[in-house]
Design a protein around this motif. Structure first.
Motif, PDB file in Angstrom:
ATOM      1  N   GLN A 259      15.134 -20.147 -91.960  1.00 33.63           N
ATOM      2  CA  GLN A 259      16.298 -19.289 -91.979  1.00 33.63           C
ATOM      3  C   GLN A 259      15.770 -18.205 -91.278  1.00 33.63           C
ATOM      4  O   GLN A 259      15.034 -17.332 -91.795  1.00 33.63           O
ATOM      5  CB  GLN A 259      16.604 -18.989 -93.422  1.00 33.63           C
ATOM      6  CG  GLN A 259      17.586 -18.005 -93.714  1.00 33.63           C
ATOM      7  CD  GLN A 259      18.329 -18.209 -94.947  1.00 33.63           C
ATOM      8  OE1 GLN A 259      19.232 -19.099 -95.156  1.00 33.63           O
ATOM      9  NE2 GLN A 259      18.147 -17.330 -95.899  1.00 33.63           N
TER      10      GLN A 259
ATOM     11  N   ASP B 219      19.472 -21.267 -88.224  1.00 36.01           N
ATOM     12  CA  ASP B 219      18.302 -22.040 -88.408  1.00 36.01           C
ATOM     13  C   ASP B 219      17.582 -22.729 -87.255  1.00 36.01           C
ATOM     14  O   ASP B 219      16.838 -23.519 -87.307  1.00 36.01           O
ATOM     15  CB  ASP B 219      18.974 -23.360 -89.046  1.00 36.01           C
ATOM     16  CG  ASP B 219      19.987 -24.090 -88.341  1.00 36.01           C
ATOM     17  OD1 ASP B 219      19.970 -23.864 -87.160  1.00 36.01           O
ATOM     18  OD2 ASP B 219      20.627 -25.221 -88.901  1.00 36.01           O
TER      19      ASP B 219
ATOM     20  N   ARG C 139      17.503 -14.283 -90.567  1.00 31.91           N
ATOM     21  CA  ARG C 139      18.672 -13.505 -90.833  1.00 31.91           C
ATOM     22  C   ARG C 139      18.270 -12.171 -90.304  1.00 31.91           C
ATOM     23  O   ARG C 139      17.067 -11.527 -90.918  1.00 31.91           O
ATOM     24  CB  ARG C 139      18.929 -13.623 -92.246  1.00 31.91           C
ATOM     25  CG  ARG C 139      20.370 -12.738 -92.694  1.00 31.91           C
ATOM     26  CD  ARG C 139      20.607 -13.071 -93.814  1.00 31.91           C
ATOM     27  NE  ARG C 139      21.652 -14.115 -94.010  1.00 31.91           N
ATOM     28  CZ  ARG C 139      22.178 -14.534 -95.290  1.00 31.91           C
ATOM     29  NH1 ARG C 139      21.811 -14.090 -96.423  1.00 31.91           N
ATOM     30  NH2 ARG C 139      23.011 -15.616 -95.049  1.00 31.91           N
TER      31      ARG C 139
END
Length: 328
Positions: free
Chosen positions: A94, A112, A96
């Motif tokens: 992940q 991803d 972000r």
């Protein structure tokens, strides 16, 4: 692409990039990976990569850099902040992060590193956004400051949860992992305020006396220490002692631009000057030494970031990333 340099003024390592680099940020959070995540932004792209250095791994020659993903941004990137939710040891991984762009919008990216690559646009600021930061524990909020004389706190859907009116442009915003309910906001007029996020009131303010204040930073290793650059000077406060700087020194001829504390030593910090007629200067300072302990120069430089676990900082440049290793 990667070389060890001899002269103290040249970077220890360089990495070639496909675009002019306006901003560069090491991930300040542990992402469960042996290397360090780094993000840099240019006129059109944000690139996410990993770095590993010989200072942390004897099997690496100099620097090992790998691009994980390039995100088309379509507009100049002015600031990047990492989310603590970024994990490379998750399945799938992940990634972000959030950007501030020249169109006065924030973009929250989620990836991803495979098929899922999406972003949300946060609209609200009416002028340039100078800095942004994620809530350091859970990463469920983002704070941003702008030339529009506001500091805004957003949730991850782009809703504004708090709004602070400033008296001049907001230059820096910091959120300390040990002070989860306080926000530090630095203004161009030389005022640094701490806001209580529960009551949404200002609880403490510091004054630089010098203007313009261009950048301020809350020391990770010591929550009582605040550093900034204003005019040609660096300034350091001990917030228990006085609202005026405890220590200051003129260091940059062409005005100082950025201030960043090291993440590994509370007495180590770096400042950059404006790109002048010749070269931009990176100065690394140690509070025990009267002179800078490292003077680095790059033809053009922008951005400034410290590695999470090493005394190593990076600056962006013309199609390049520059890395300097400092003695502790």
């Amino acid at each position: 692409m990667k070389m060890k340099q001899d002269s103290a003024r040249n970077a220890t390592y360089t990495v070639d990039c496909e675009d002019y680099v306006h901003v560069v940020e090491f991930n300040p959070f542990d992402s469960g990976n042996v290397g360090s995540l780094i993000a840099y932004g240019g006129n059109n792209y944000v690139v996410i990569g990993t770095c590993r250095f010989q200072e942390e791994d004897a099997e690496v020659e100099g620097i090992q850099y790998e691009t994980l993903r390039t995100f088309h941004h379509g507009i100049r990137v002015d600031a990047i902040a990492w989310s603590p939710e970024t994990r490379l040891d998750a399945l799938p991984p992940q990634i972000r992060f959030c950007t501030a762009a020249a169109d006065r919008k924030l973009r929250l990216f989620a990836s991803d590193l495979q098929d899922k690559n999406e972003y949300k646009i946060f609209d609200g600021h009416s002028d340039y956004i100078n800095d942004l930061v994620f809530a350091p524990k859970e990463g469920q909020d983002i704070a941003s400051v702008s030339d529009d004389h506001t500091c805004r706190v957003w949730d991850l859907e782009g809703n504004q949860k708090a709004y602070f009116v400033l008296r001049s442009p907001g230059m820096s915003v910091c959120w300390h992992p040990e002070e989860a309910f306080k926000l530090m906001v630095a203004e161009k007029n030389g005022t640094i305020r701490f806001y209580d996020l529960i009551t949404q009131q200002a609880i403490l303010s510091l004054q630089s006396e010098q203007i313009p204040l261009m950048s301020a930073h809350w020391c990770l290793r010591n929550t009582l220490k605040i550093g900034a650059v204003a005019g040609n000077d660096w300034l350091i406060w001990d917030i228990t002692r006085s609202s005026y700087p405890q220590d200051k020194r003129p260091v940059h001829v062409d005005r100082a631009r950025l201030f960043r504390w090291s993440r590994v030593n509370e007495n180590l910090f770096a400042t950059t000057g404006y790109p002048g007629k010749m070269t931009s200067q990176l100065l690394v300072h140690h509070l025990g030494h009267p002179q800078p302990i490292l003077i680095g120069s790059a033809a053009v430089g922008s951005g400034l970031t410290w590695h999470r676990t090493l005394p190593l900082c990076a600056v962006g440049g013309d199609h390049k990333l520059f890395f300097w290793v400092t003695e502790m």
